[in-house]
Design an enzyme around this catalytic site. Structure first.
Site, short mmCIF file in Angstrom:
data_model
loop_
_atom_site.label_atom_id
_atom_site.label_comp_id
_atom_site.label_asym_id
_atom_site.label_seq_id
_atom_site.Cartn_x
_atom_site.Cartn_y
_atom_site.Cartn_z
N ASP A 569 0.87 -1.19 -0.06
CA ASP A 569 0.02 -0.02 -0.10
C ASP A 569 0.86 1.21 -0.23
OD1 ASP A 569 -2.18 1.50 0.38
OD2 ASP A 569 -2.07 1.66 2.44
N THR A 571 -0.23 4.73 1.23
CA THR A 571 -0.72 5.91 2.28
C THR A 571 -0.42 5.11 3.55
OG1 THR A 571 -2.16 7.18 0.70
CG2 THR A 571 -2.24 7.28 2.99
N PHE A 741 -18.84 8.79 4.24
CA PHE A 741 -18.13 8.15 3.10
C PHE A 741 -17.83 6.48 3.26
CE2 PHE A 741 -13.74 6.83 2.30
CZ PHE A 741 -13.39 7.23 1.05
N ASP A 881 -4.70 6.31 -4.90
CA ASP A 881 -4.50 7.55 -5.23
C ASP A 881 -4.45 7.86 -6.70
OD1 ASP A 881 -4.19 8.93 -2.65
OD2 ASP A 881 -1.89 8.39 -2.63
N ASP A 1012 -1.27 -0.84 6.05
CA ASP A 1012 -1.34 -0.39 7.50
C ASP A 1012 -2.86 -0.07 7.87
OD1 ASP A 1012 -1.61 3.11 7.47
OD2 ASP A 1012 -1.79 1.82 5.61
N ASN A 1015 -8.38 -1.51 4.91
CA ASN A 1015 -8.57 -1.79 3.47
C ASN A 1015 -7.40 -2.62 2.91
OD1 ASN A 1015 -6.54 0.29 3.86
ND2 ASN A 1015 -7.26 1.39 1.94
N LYS A 1275 33.39 -35.45 2.16
CA LYS A 1275 32.74 -34.46 2.35
C LYS A 1275 33.69 -33.02 2.41
CE LYS A 1275 29.08 -31.63 3.21
NZ LYS A 1275 28.04 -31.23 2.15
#
Length: 1402
Positions: A569, A571, A741, A881, A1012, A1015, A1275
């Site tokens: 993300d 923002t 909103f 954005d 963060d 969403n 080895k």
């Protein structure tokens, strides 16, 4: 025919007989055991599959009645309520004291490995298979593993149990003696009655003990001055004590609330049409708010919550102590947010202030069914209003919608409010906090998933060995040419075929160590300790929030070392989420002076001197700021302005606001900022003489805060009255409605009634949303100008919003209001109905202007992104954005650079899907020559290299939606795969999750998502690894993530250091675990050659039992916990080392096969070296006994085998120090100690005193040394050859570190940096520009860049040093020096040559 009383009695007894049967049915159903038809019907009836069942009704919308009888439709044939509601008593613990042992054992034996070993124990209890072994002794390893796991589970569950008990017994106030018609008559089973009696006795006992302790404390009282500063952490005992003391205190007071608790109650107002109190009804006076426990609260109860108390259930607010019905809550327990949130009581309950008014309430609540969405609730409160019209008394139903704004959810805490009265609608498991407490998606690491393949392979080998033994042994018994035919008493099974079957299962017991019993518990222990190391890493501790990197999922730490794609993300993740209002456009005029990080980045790309330009801009902005403040002070005295906090700088704005540019522009500026002061949902909080705004969105707080700074102050809101002060003039607006909103709407609107009685709708939202709702054919030029200003703002890296208004007539408003009330009262699909109604009024808008807010980058983001890119990790940014804003942030954070070819995928909605597919195919073919076929996608899955081109893809959310929903997914994915950077703009939370799922499933790569906010939760849970940032938007993402960090910059160390270490550790640990099992098991198999393959033991059985459990586990666990090839500093400076994890080279199957073959070879040496040497030598002890007895041969073989295995493991370690060598020595010594002590016991029979006989013979020590050297020399030779002639990247880095060449490089870089001109600042790895400072930040030490093309170690800065490697890197430097061991330095890395990785050559 049965009477109602008989039916009721029968129903009360029903749970007593059916409860156990139903539990059995559910268990059988979960285990996929077929059920009879009658049982299936009964289970569906009570589990809710049938909508008319008790639990099925629970899933439907509910209606609760208060003071009213239930209608006949809500009653069953016995007169009881049909509905069943869960108790408010919750249990988050997995177990109870009664079912812990059976349930834990049942869950543990769902593990196939545990079932296998249980099967072996059962086999060994049958004499025909396990006559050589004591069954009790055979069960010890399984008992130990199961016991350790059970203890771990018990410790984890005990804490949950204690918290449950404390929470369920938390006191709260409930209205007693209130007739609640919504609850069925509760039947209390005998078991619950028994528990209640036991609990009562337990409480009495504790109370008496507490009295004795209290008396003793009084006698031994310590003076107060001696106790100053003393503080202790509460224990579980103190929690119980406080709970019982609280119970006694309120029981002593008869449970009644003192009258003083009602001080400050709201004044009773006159009844209005919507009032839930029936004033003609009489109160009995028996109802009182009595203290009770949370577990006793029921649906339909009246409860009273006091200040600072936690909410006991999900309740609807009827009234509060505030005259306006306002209360404040803290939701930290739900979403992690610490800021207070405002809630409003129902207007119909404003007269409910005491017990009597509660008793006289007559209403019902229609509620939606319980669901997990924390941010949504739909319901309606309804009651009858009586009116006398035409001489007749009529009743009319009135309704008030209930939303989340009138809800208090369980787990919230009431703050700054004396009391709240509410009614309970959801209890227990129906509450939102419990519905959200379900376990997140179960994630298993890739190595753990691939481990099944290794186990299956070993099972095949195991059964093959057993099959060989069975066939050969059966054939041998059938033949008569062997001496066993004459000396044995016959076959065990009676026939060769039966003998073969018996031998097969006996072989399974004998070779059981091939499937290591301690592997799973060892991996669990290792990953737990790895998580603890991550948590205590001080470099990932965020001091500002006092938050450490917190692992939430402890079992996927190795996946952190294989991440190829990171989805981030923007923002709050890449940026600080601290919004600063910088610019705006009003009536076509742009205002604001700022020099943002994006502007500095653009100047840098253009080759300008950013340092000088920064000084010039800052000087100009400071002068304009002082001029603006002076002009505002002259215009009006704004006492709420703090000069240092002013972020919007524009003296031109004050000039125009004062009317010097004309009345029209002055009025436009006035309306614009007044709209910002009104269109919001913030809470004004007074701190001294200042006003601080608390908002759920930082954007909203910045908008209202800037309006306050320029003179448009939002003072307070009481109910529906908003008080503002515009340029010193106090105004009151009536808030008529708020359309909230949402991420789908992308806008918010308020309707206010001004002092002049005008109705105005104010709408703010995304520019694309607002512009399509403007009045058609109006403000054409203003739209163009505003769009251009917003485009410029976005290019400067600013977040933009638009503000618009619409004036309404009273008739228009009330006509719309009627429709809105119907939609707002809907129980189902309320959001969709509100959206439809909102569209009717959010149209024909008048544009006021736009805002531009800066969200600054977090510290260290550009450096972290550059490091991750060098490590081969691809970063995609998914943001909401605008495209221009996202692009400029991409340049600022080093995701994009000026040399990239930008592919902007943004088309109009009018473009059809076939045309869009043509455009996508054209992009794919034009830039990369691909057609988008399935074959190309399959080839892309195998390509893990960083894209060689310089392309970046930027796609809009509307286009992305069509691409993901259609047949273009493959083409889109191939296009993204070829781009160095991908930015998805204007995307929704669901689209973020879809993109992650597309890449994860289609490319089959390891994905990490970081965000963060709430969403980002879907994206975080969809990725293989979810990382949440504890930020300004709360902790919803952190609570849902696998790892929680404080800042994005900590991700680089989490992934490149801890992730890489843990991947290497776990991969190496798993390979070594199987290797040692192969060595041990095949030594037993080789012995069968000389024993007719009859599955006899070579070793004493305790060796078989303890080999994987004790003798060889410790070195492997130390490797998984502690090993590291390079330290943290080098891991960050040379991030290219991470690419081995992306390619999965350390966990490849061919590596595993190599370890298996190595173990096969060493098993041959361990057995045959000892056997052949001893077989040709006759030895006798002092008592004359031949030491060639089978138990003695077992010691000859077991001792070198265990020493070889433990030494081989530490040889594969990269890091040797005193700790690891000490634990290796301890592991070896356990064998010698056990052999010496155990062989002295008489109960060991033939093994008696074997140690004292064998350890005295020189042959034994010669065999021991010779075997160890023969096994390990190949080895060691291979490792030395590989590092000298075909070194890996890490080998070169380690050698350079050992020979101090990296230190010399650092010194030369420091000298060159001091002489370097500022031109080098154009490097993509420079420190991010800080516009707030007076100069460019000092560059940090550069990460090294490993150039695999030129095969040289280079630095990202100019220098003259280029190391060249001779054929012998270690010449003149001893490998195992005492100095290195004492310092704990790093040893040269072991490894095997891989064709997938091109080794570096000198």
């Amino acid at each position: 025919m049965e009477s109602v009383e008989e039916k009721s009695k029968q129903r009360r007894w029903l749970p007593n007989f059916k409860a156990l049967r139903l539990k059995v049915y559910r268990l059988a159903d979960r285990l996929n055991i077929p059920l009879a038809d009658a049982a299936r019907v009964e289970l569906e009836e009570y589990d809710g599959s049938d909508p008319q069942s008790l639990r099925g009704l629970q899933k439907l919308p509910r209606t609760l009645y208060f003071g009213l009888p239930l209608p006949d439709s809500e009653l069953d044939d016995t007169g009881e309520a049909k509905r069943w509601f869960p108790r408010n008593k919750i249990r988050t613990a997995k177990y109870t004291p009664i079912d812990f042992i059976p349930k834990n054992i049942f869950l543990q034996f769902q593990n196939v490995a545990n079932l296998f070993f249980l099967f072996l124990v059962i086999l060994q209890s049958i004499s025909i298979f396990g006559e050589q072994v004591n069954p009790g002794l055979a069960a010890v390893p399984l008992i130990v593993v199961v016991g350790i796991t059970a203890v771990k589970d018990a410790i984890e569950d005990f804490r949950r149990t204690m918290l449950d008990i404390h929470l369920n017994n938390t006191p709260t106030l409930r209205l007693s003696h209130y007739q609640n018609p919504n609850i069925r008559t509760e039947y209390i089973s005998y078991f619950r009655r028994f528990k209640k009696r036991i609990s009562a006795l337990f409480r009495v006992f504790l109370a008496k003990q507490e009295e004795k302790k209290r008396a003793k404390r009084l006698n031994d009282a310590v003076p107060l001055e001696d106790m100053a500063g003393s503080e202790s952490r509460p224990s579980y005992d103190s929690i119980f004590r406080e709970s019982f003391e609280a119970k006694r205190s309120f029981e002593d007071s008869k449970g009644k609330v003192p009258l003083s608790a009602l001080d400050g109650t709201a004044t009773i107002l006159q009844s209005r049409p919507m009032d839930i109190i029936d004033y003609e009804a009489e109160a009995t006076g028996e109802c009182h708010f009595k203290k009770t426990y949370w577990k006793d609260v029921r649906v339909g109860d009246f409860v009273k919550v006091m200040d600072n108390d936690e909410i006991p259930a999900d309740i609807v607010i009827i009234n509060s102590s505030d005259p306006e019905g306002i209360c404040y809550i803290e939701t930290k327990n739900l979403d992690g947010e610490t800021n207070l949130k405002m809630r409003h009581a129902l207007t119909c309950g404003k007269n409910v202030v005491d017990e009597a008014s509660c008793e006289r309430c007559r209403f019902w609540i229609e509620s939606e069914p319980p669901h997990a969405n924390l941010y949504e609730y739909n319901g309606a409160c309804k009651s009858f209003v009586h009116s006398e019209a035409g001489g007749s008394d009529t009743s009319q139903t009135v309704s008030e919608p209930i939303s989340l704004d009138s809800m208090l959810l369980r787990g919230c805490v009431l703050r700054n409010t004396k009391w709240v009265i509410g009614v309970v609608v959801f209890t227990g498991d129906d509450t939102k906090i419990m519905l959200n407490s379900g376990a997140p998606p179960l994630k298993r690491s890739r190595i753990t998933r691939n481990l099944n393949w290794n186990v299956y392979l070993n099972f095949i080998i195991l059964f093959s060995m057993c099959f060989v033994c069975a066939v050969v042994e059966g054939i041998a018994w059938r033949g008569h040419s062997r001496s066993s035919y004459y000396f044995e008493f016959g076959s065990i099974g009676g026939s060769p075929a039966k003998d073969g079957v018996v031998t097969f299962f006996t072989g399974v017991i004998l070779f059981q160590n091939l499937v290591p019993i301690s592997l799973y518990i060892s991996i669990e222990i290792v990953k737990t300790i790895q998580a603890i190391f991550i948590y205590f890493d001080k470099d990932m501790y965020y001091k500002k929030l006092k938050y450490a990197c917190t692992p939430k999922s402890w079992n996927i730490s190795d996946d952190l070392g294989q991440v190829e794609y990171i989805f981030s993300d923007k923002t709050g993740t890449l940026t600080q989420n601290v919004m600063e209002f910088k610019k705006c456009t009003i009536n076509g005029v742009a205002y604001g002076e700022a020099f943002t990080e994006a502007m500095a980045g653009m100047a840098k790309r253009e080759g300008k001197d950013t340092e000088e330009l920064t000084l010039q801009k800052q000087s100009f902005i400071e002068r304009d700021r002082m001029q603006m403040i002076s002009q505002m002070r002259n215009m009006h005295d704004n006492k709420y302005l703090v000069d240092d906090n002013l972020t919007f700088i524009s003296s031109q704005f004050v000039h125009d606001l004062a009317g010097k540019a004309g009345e029209e522009q002055s009025l436009a500026c006035y309306e614009f900022f007044l709209a910002l002061a009104l269109c919001h949902s913030v809470v004004a909080d007074r701190v001294g003489d200042r006003i601080v705004y608390k908002a759920q969105s930082p954007d909203e707080a910045a908008l209202v805060g800037t309006a306050r700074d320029v003179g448009f102050v939002f003072l307070d809101q009481r109910r529906d009255i908003m008080v503002t002060r515009a340029l010193g003039e106090t105004q009151r607006f009536k808030l008529m409605d708020t359309i909230e909103f949402s991420s789908a709407r992308k806008r918010m609107s308020v309707i206010v009634k001004g002092p002049d009685n005008r109705y105005v709708l104010i709408c703010k939202g995304a520019d694309s949303i607002i512009f399509e709702r403007l009045e058609p054919n109006e403000q054409v030029e203003l739209r163009k100008t505003t769009s251009e200003h917003l485009r410029i703002f976005a290019l400067e890296g600013l977040r933009t919003l638009c503000i618009a208004k619409r004036e309404l007539t009273e008739e228009e408003y009330y006509e719309w209001k009627e429709k809105y009330d119907i939609a707002a009262s809907a129980i189902e699909n309320r959001e969709e109905q509100i959206e439809e109604v909102a569209d009717l009024i959010e149209s024909h808008l008048t544009l006021l202007g736009g805002t531009a807010i800066e969200d600054r980058l977090q510290e260290g983001v550009p450096d972290s992104i550059a490091l991750l890119a060098q490590a081969g990790i691809k970063l995609w940014v998914l943001t909401g954005d605008k495209m221009e804003t996202a692009i400029n942030i991409g340049f600022s954070c080093n995701l994009l650079d000026a040399g990239m070819d930008m592919i902007k995928f943004d088309v109009d909605q009018e473009v059809s899907t076939p045309e869009l597919e043509v455009i996508l195919a054209d992009y794919l073919y034009r830039y990369f020559g691909l057609s988008g076929s399935v074959e190309e996608l399959e080839a892309a899955k195998k390509d893990h290299d960083t894209p060689s081109g310089s392309h970046a893809l930027v796609i809009d959310g509307s286009v992305l939606k069509r691409v993901l929903d259609g047949p273009m997914r493959t083409k889109f994915l191939l296009l993204c795969k070829r781009c160095k950077a991908v930015l998805c703009c204007r995307v929704s939370p669901a689209q973020k999750a879809d993109v992650v799922q597309l890449v994860r499933e289609s490319l089959e790569v390891m994905t990490l998502a970081i965000g963060d906010g709430a969403n980002d939760v879907a994206m975080i849970q969809k990725a293989d690894i979810g990382v949440g940032i504890v930020g300004e938007e709360g902790r919803a993402a952190a609570m849902s993530a696998d790892y929680a960090i404080g800042q994005f910059r900590f991700l680089s160390k989490l992934v490149l250091v801890h992730g890489r270490w843990d991947y290497n550790r776990v991969a190496e640990m798993v390979n070594n675990f199987f290797y040692k099992s192969v060595v041990w098991t095949f030594t037993l198999f080789w012995y069968q050659i000389y024993n007719n393959f009859d599955a006899n033991y070579l070793f004493d059985y305790t060796y078989v039992m303890l080999f994987n459990l004790i003798f060889s586990s410790l070195p492997v666990i130390v490797m998984g916990v502690y090993d590291q090839d390079v330290n943290a500093d080098l891991s960050l400076r040379i991030p290219q080392l991470y690419k081995r994890g992306i390619l999965q080279l350390n966990s490849a199957r061919k590596i595993f096969i190599g370890y298996m073959l190595d173990g096969f070879y060493q098993s041959v040496i361990c057995f045959f070296f000892s056997f052949l040497v001893i077989n040709n030598v006759t030895t006798a002890a002092q008592n004359g006994r031949d030491t060639m007895a089978v138990q003695d041969l077992g010691v000859y073989v077991a001792a070198p085998t265990i020493m070889v295995v433990d030494t081989y493991v530490i040889l594969n370690q990269s890091n040797w120090d005193v700790f690891s060598i000490g634990l290796w020595a301890l592991s070896c010594l356990t064998f010698w100690f056990w052999t010496g002590v155990y062989s002295q016991s008489l109960y060991t029979y033939e093994f008696y005193k074997s140690a004292s006989r064998i350890f005295r013979t020189p042959n034994f020590w010669a065999v021991l040394c010779g075997t160890i050297v023969s096994c390990l020399f190949p080895k060691f030779l291979f490792m030395t050859t590989q590092k000298l002639f075909w070194p890996y990247d890490v080998d070169i880095i380690r050698e350079s570190y050992r020979t101090k060449r990296l230190h010399e490089l650092d010194e030369e870089e420091e000298i060159e940096n001091a002489e370097q001109s500022p031109d080098w600042a154009s490097s993509t790895l420079q420190v991010p520009f800080n516009a707030s400072s007076s100069s460019l930040a000092t560059p940090k030490k550069e990460p090294l860049r490993l150039d695999t093309n030129s095969l040289t170690l280079t630095s990202s800065m100019p220098r003259s040093f280029t190391p060249s490697y001779t054929p012998s890197f270690l010449e003149g430097s001893p490998v195992f020096s005492d100095e290195i061991l004492n310092r704990g330095e790093y040893m040269p890395h072991r490894g095997s040559i891989s064709s997938s990785e091109q080794p570096l050559r000198p």
